[in-house]
Design a protein around this motif. Structure first.
Motif, PDB file in Angstrom:
ATOM      1  N   THR A  42       0.823  -1.212   0.000  1.00  0.00           N
ATOM      2  CA  THR A  42       0.000   0.000   0.000  1.00  0.00           C
ATOM      3  C   THR A  42       0.857   1.262   0.000  1.00  0.00           C
ATOM      4  N   ALA A  43       2.195   1.115   0.035  1.00  0.00           N
ATOM      5  CA  ALA A  43       3.074   2.276  -0.148  1.00  0.00           C
ATOM      6  C   ALA A  43       2.862   2.815  -1.561  1.00  0.00           C
ATOM      7  N   ALA A  44       2.729   4.141  -1.682  1.00  0.00           N
ATOM      8  CA  ALA A  44       2.402   4.754  -2.975  1.00  0.00           C
ATOM      9  C   ALA A  44       3.665   4.942  -3.815  1.00  0.00           C
ATOM     10  N   LEU A  45       3.746   4.215  -4.930  1.00  0.00           N
ATOM     11  CA  LEU A  45       4.912   4.244  -5.815  1.00  0.00           C
ATOM     12  C   LEU A  45       4.622   5.013  -7.100  1.00  0.00           C
ATOM     13  N   GLU A  46       5.675   5.562  -7.683  1.00  0.00           N
ATOM     14  CA  GLU A  46       5.541   6.230  -8.988  1.00  0.00           C
ATOM     15  C   GLU A  46       5.281   5.207 -10.092  1.00  0.00           C
ATOM     16  N   GLN A  47       5.965   4.069 -10.022  1.00  0.00           N
ATOM     17  CA  GLN A  47       5.807   3.006 -10.999  1.00  0.00           C
ATOM     18  C   GLN A  47       5.284   1.759 -10.282  1.00  0.00           C
ATOM     19  N   PRO A  48       4.665   0.838 -11.016  1.00  0.00           N
ATOM     20  CA  PRO A  48       4.057  -0.326 -10.367  1.00  0.00           C
ATOM     21  C   PRO A  48       5.062  -1.183  -9.596  1.00  0.00           C
ATOM     22  N   TYR A  49       4.540  -1.940  -8.662  1.00  0.00           N
ATOM     23  CA  TYR A  49       5.332  -2.918  -7.941  1.00  0.00           C
ATOM     24  C   TYR A  49       5.891  -3.953  -8.916  1.00  0.00           C
ATOM     25  N   SER A  50       7.136  -4.321  -8.717  1.00  0.00           N
ATOM     26  CA  SER A  50       7.762  -5.300  -9.602  1.00  0.00           C
ATOM     27  C   SER A  50       7.119  -6.674  -9.468  1.00  0.00           C
ATOM     28  N   ASP A  51       6.607  -6.987  -8.272  1.00  0.00           N
ATOM     29  CA  ASP A  51       5.989  -8.293  -8.074  1.00  0.00           C
ATOM     30  C   ASP A  51       4.465  -8.240  -8.133  1.00  0.00           C
ATOM     31  N   ALA A  52       3.905  -7.099  -8.555  1.00  0.00           N
ATOM     32  CA  ALA A  52       2.454  -6.974  -8.717  1.00  0.00           C
ATOM     33  C   ALA A  52       2.176  -5.929  -9.800  1.00  0.00           C
ATOM     34  N   PRO A  53       2.439  -6.283 -11.062  1.00  0.00           N
ATOM     35  CA  PRO A  53       2.258  -5.321 -12.163  1.00  0.00           C
ATOM     36  C   PRO A  53       0.857  -4.700 -12.138  1.00  0.00           C
ATOM     37  N   GLY A  54       0.825  -3.393 -12.306  1.00  0.00           N
ATOM     38  CA  GLY A  54      -0.446  -2.668 -12.289  1.00  0.00           C
ATOM     39  C   GLY A  54      -0.778  -2.047 -10.954  1.00  0.00           C
ATOM     40  N   GLU A  55      -0.164  -2.532  -9.877  1.00  0.00           N
ATOM     41  CA  GLU A  55      -0.429  -1.973  -8.551  1.00  0.00           C
ATOM     42  C   GLU A  55       0.624  -0.925  -8.204  1.00  0.00           C
ATOM     43  N   ARG A  56       0.162   0.247  -7.728  1.00  0.00           N
ATOM     44  CA  ARG A  56       1.092   1.314  -7.339  1.00  0.00           C
ATOM     45  C   ARG A  56       0.860   1.781  -5.907  1.00  0.00           C
ATOM     46  N   GLY A  57       0.067   1.008  -5.142  1.00  0.00           N
ATOM     47  CA  GLY A  57      -0.187   1.390  -3.757  1.00  0.00           C
ATOM     48  C   GLY A  57      -1.279   2.429  -3.630  1.00  0.00           C
ATOM     49  N   LEU A  58      -1.431   2.964  -2.426  1.00  0.00           N
ATOM     50  CA  LEU A  58      -2.530   3.877  -2.115  1.00  0.00           C
ATOM     51  C   LEU A  58      -2.030   5.159  -1.468  1.00  0.00           C
ATOM     52  N   MET A  59      -2.548   6.277  -1.924  1.00  0.00           N
ATOM     53  CA  MET A  59      -2.392   7.535  -1.203  1.00  0.00           C
ATOM     54  C   MET A  59      -3.589   7.689  -0.273  1.00  0.00           C
ATOM     55  N   ASN A  60      -3.330   8.032   0.977  1.00  0.00           N
ATOM     56  CA  ASN A  60      -4.419   8.236   1.924  1.00  0.00           C
ATOM     57  C   ASN A  60      -5.108   9.578   1.738  1.00  0.00           C
ATOM     58  N   LEU A  61      -4.445  10.493   1.027  1.00  0.00           N
ATOM     59  CA  LEU A  61      -4.982  11.830   0.805  1.00  0.00           C
ATOM     60  C   LEU A  61      -4.747  12.244  -0.642  1.00  0.00           C
ATOM     61  N   GLU A  62      -5.657  13.019  -1.175  1.00  0.00           N
ATOM     62  CA  GLU A  62      -5.412  13.635  -2.474  1.00  0.00           C
ATOM     63  C   GLU A  62      -4.329  14.702  -2.317  1.00  0.00           C
ATOM     64  N   ALA A  63      -3.588  14.943  -3.392  1.00  0.00           N
ATOM     65  CA  ALA A  63      -2.466  15.887  -3.330  1.00  0.00           C
ATOM     66  C   ALA A  63      -2.919  17.266  -2.860  1.00  0.00           C
ATOM     67  N   GLU A  64      -4.080  17.704  -3.308  1.00  0.00           N
ATOM     68  CA  GLU A  64      -4.561  19.034  -2.935  1.00  0.00           C
ATOM     69  C   GLU A  64      -4.826  19.136  -1.437  1.00  0.00           C
ATOM     70  N   GLU A  65      -5.470  18.112  -0.870  1.00  0.00           N
ATOM     71  CA  GLU A  65      -5.754  18.161   0.567  1.00  0.00           C
ATOM     72  C   GLU A  65      -4.467  18.046   1.375  1.00  0.00           C
ATOM     73  N   LEU A  66      -3.528  17.224   0.912  1.00  0.00           N
ATOM     74  CA  LEU A  66      -2.243  17.110   1.596  1.00  0.00           C
ATOM     75  C   LEU A  66      -1.545  18.465   1.648  1.00  0.00           C
ATOM     76  N   THR A  67      -1.554  19.180   0.543  1.00  0.00           N
ATOM     77  CA  THR A  67      -0.925  20.503   0.498  1.00  0.00           C
ATOM     78  C   THR A  67      -1.638  21.481   1.426  1.00  0.00           C
ATOM     79  N   GLN A  68      -2.952  21.425   1.443  1.00  0.00           N
ATOM     80  CA  GLN A  68      -3.706  22.312   2.332  1.00  0.00           C
ATOM     81  C   GLN A  68      -3.368  22.042   3.802  1.00  0.00           C
ATOM     82  N   MET A  69      -3.251  20.771   4.153  1.00  0.00           N
ATOM     83  CA  MET A  69      -2.963  20.406   5.532  1.00  0.00           C
ATOM     84  C   MET A  69      -1.564  20.856   5.943  1.00  0.00           C
ATOM     85  N   VAL A  70      -0.589  20.598   5.077  1.00  0.00           N
ATOM     86  CA  VAL A  70       0.781  20.991   5.392  1.00  0.00           C
ATOM     87  C   VAL A  70       0.884  22.502   5.523  1.00  0.00           C
ATOM     88  N   THR A  71       0.238  23.228   4.620  1.00  0.00           N
ATOM     89  CA  THR A  71       0.291  24.688   4.653  1.00  0.00           C
ATOM     90  C   THR A  71      -0.356  25.241   5.918  1.00  0.00           C
TER      91      THR A  71
END
Length: 546
Positions: free
Chosen positions: A306-335
């Motif tokens: 479930t770690a969010a990767l830029e490219q798929p997992y080598s042992d699970a093609p097509g899977e790139r993990g999960l982000m718990n937050l959308e980028a916009e909300e993450l930026t809002q929270m950090v700010t």
């Protein structure tokens, strides 16, 4: 004036370049007042002075864990421990054995933690089908060792009202089979929180007792301070503060706590900041309990994919993990956190999560420049040169867990391939680029003991010495760097390096002493993990065989 306490020995490591090794250290009240030779400090010894010989021991600045879950550890001590399970049948046997020793009433929740599908014979997550026959009248909730995946039995799913028509919650996922039926598997915080909200709420007294037990375990492991993410296990900020304050008021809190303030959304963060503003008793008179960074979970774990990767997992093609937050909300929270004067500690394991976290920090710094904010990425495992350069540019520290390499090395290359593995868990390379590092355990994910964390940083092996020579041995830290992870590093990320992390006059009297000679035999000394004395705020909080 005489010293209250004076330690003598031949291996007192100050981590001060001017006097790196001294023979004696004098303490008055909460502070160090003098260091030097025994002859230098003889005049400070009087009738009230407690003189302790540490000959044969190594004395270092008080060890600090930069990231763990103290309350969670205390609570899990009363749950089913599944860390040793090597098959689904062993999971069932261990739960059954626990119930035989700890009978439960019908309808009472059965909780467990620690299974890891990577060490199970079946190499898969347990499902409801694996749990349903154990206790047919009780809900069962067992979490993976990382805490990012869990499994429920059918009784628990029914209590929660979850079925095939239930949508995936924000920030999480419900496991389903090929027909769309729920498997009982829950992935990530958004899904797991559905269960936490339904569990019987422990009282503040229950929380305080769990914290008391865990804190005693921490000082016996040599810790004088921990940065602890507890809000997710206490049901909020005010209850966590109440539990810690209860211990503090009863003088039963032996070490310093820096609370990592976990929030799962922008709205939760706004509510938390409002609570902090209106909570005057939050500030600890003794200084034992302090507010730390805002903690944000950006992604999941490598072991659960479930770690969010830029490219798929080598042992699970097509899977790139999960982000718990959308980028916009993450930026809002950090700010928002940054502008409110807090640092942020963002859980990132995958490189995609790291990139988005750094972009959020860069936006916050651009809008509201604060160069000494001491933001940090927690774990930062799957990294690359570009991300390292951005961390250095922004002054973002790495909050690493050395014991992860001891547990994860068998799966890393299969998960992400050789190229990405080369820049993963690469702490020596990060230090070479000027990135500040602090060390933690993430307990109960890994054992609490900081000396075992230092051992993993030195050897890059597990306790059995595997893999031979260490995994990516070029990334081994030297003894000074490994010790700094648990002393100077945590002081830096907390912005208190002017009072902690070294043994020099004027600094707080936090010290840890352990058997062995760390200067000449660091690997053997850390592997022995033999803490003998812990002093926090000038008080002896743990002592054995001196």
């Amino acid at each position: 004036m005489y010293a209250d306490l004076l330690l003598t020995g031949d291996k007192i490591l100050t981590l001060d370049a001017a006097q790196p090794v001294v023979e004696a250290i004098a303490i008055r009240g909460k502070h160090i007042v003098a260091i030097g030779t025994q002859e230098d400090l003889a005049a400070l010894i009087g009738t009230p002075t407690n003189v302790i010989s540490t000959h044969g021991l190594t004395v270092v600045p008080g060890l600090t864990d930069s990231h763990l879950h103290l309350l969670s550890w205390g609570l899990t001590l009363a749950q089913v421990d599944l860390r040793s399970a090597h098959s689904l049948e062993e999971i069932r046997q261990q739960i059954s054995a626990f119930l035989a020793a700890n009978p439960v009433e019908p309808g009472q929740w059965i909780l467990g933690r620690g299974w890891d599908q990577n060490q199970l014979l079946e190499k898969r997550f347990p499902t409801k089908a694996d749990l349903d026959k154990i206790a047919p009248n009780n809900p069962i909730f067992v979490t993976r060792v990382c805490g990012h995946v869990a499994t429920l039995n059918q009784v628990a799913l029914d209590i929660l009202g979850l079925d095939s028509t239930s949508p995936d919650p924000a920030g999480g996922q419900l496991g389903r089979d090929a027909t769309g039926e729920l498997t009982g598997v829950l992935l990530e915080e958004g899904a797991i929180n559905l269960v936490r909200r339904a569990l019987p709420m422990p009282t503040v007294d229950d929380l305080a007792q769990a914290l008391k037990t865990a804190a005693q375990g921490a000082v016996s492991a040599g810790l004088t301070e921990v940065h602890s993410d507890d809000l997710g296990y206490s049901n909020g900020f005010s209850r966590a503060i109440q539990a810690y304050k209860k211990l503090e008021d009863q003088q039963e809190l032996p070490l310093r706590i820096r609370l990592e303030l976990l929030v799962n959304s922008y709205q939760e963060l706004k509510k938390l900041l409002s609570e902090i503003d209106s909570c005057s008793p939050c500030l600890s008179p003794s200084g034992k309990v302090n507010l730390g960074p805002i903690k944000i979970l950006a992604d999941g774990s490598l072991g659960a994919r479930t770690a969010a990767l830029e490219q798929p997992y080598s042992d699970a093609p097509g899977e790139r993990g999960l982000m718990n937050l959308e980028a916009e909300e993450l930026t809002q929270m950090v700010t928002l956190a940054h502008n409110a004067g807090f640092s942020v500690a963002i859980h990132v394991i995958g490189d995609r999560a790291a990139r988005l976290a750094l972009e959020a920090i860069e936006t916050a710094q651009t809008l509201h420049p604060r160069p000494e904010a001491r933001h940090r990425l927690v774990h930062c495992q799957i990294m690359n040169e570009v991300l390292w350069a951005k961390m250095q540019q922004l002054g973002v520290a790495g909050d690493i867990q050395p014991r992860f390499v001891a547990s994860d090395w068998p799966i890393v290359t299969n998960r992400i391939g050789k190229k990405r593995a080369r820049t993963s868990y690469a702490w020596k390379s990060m230090l070479a680029r000027g990135i500040h590092l602090a060390g933690g355990s993430d307990c109960p994910v890994e054992p609490l003991d900081p000396l075992l964390g230092m051992h993993a940083a030195l050897t890059r092996t597990n306790l059995a010495g595997q893999p031979a020579g260490g995994w990516q041995p070029e990334e081994k830290l030297d003894p000074g760097e490994a010790l700094a992870l648990f002393t100077q590093g945590p002081a830096y990320v907390a912005d208190v390096e002017n009072e902690r992390g070294r043994l020099v006059p004027g600094y707080l009297a936090d010290l840890t002493a352990f058997a062995g000679d760390y200067l000449t035999a660091p690997i053997e000394t850390t592997l022995a993990n033999d803490v003998r004395l812990t002093i926090a705020d000038g008080q002896i909080v743990y002592r054995r065989d001196i």
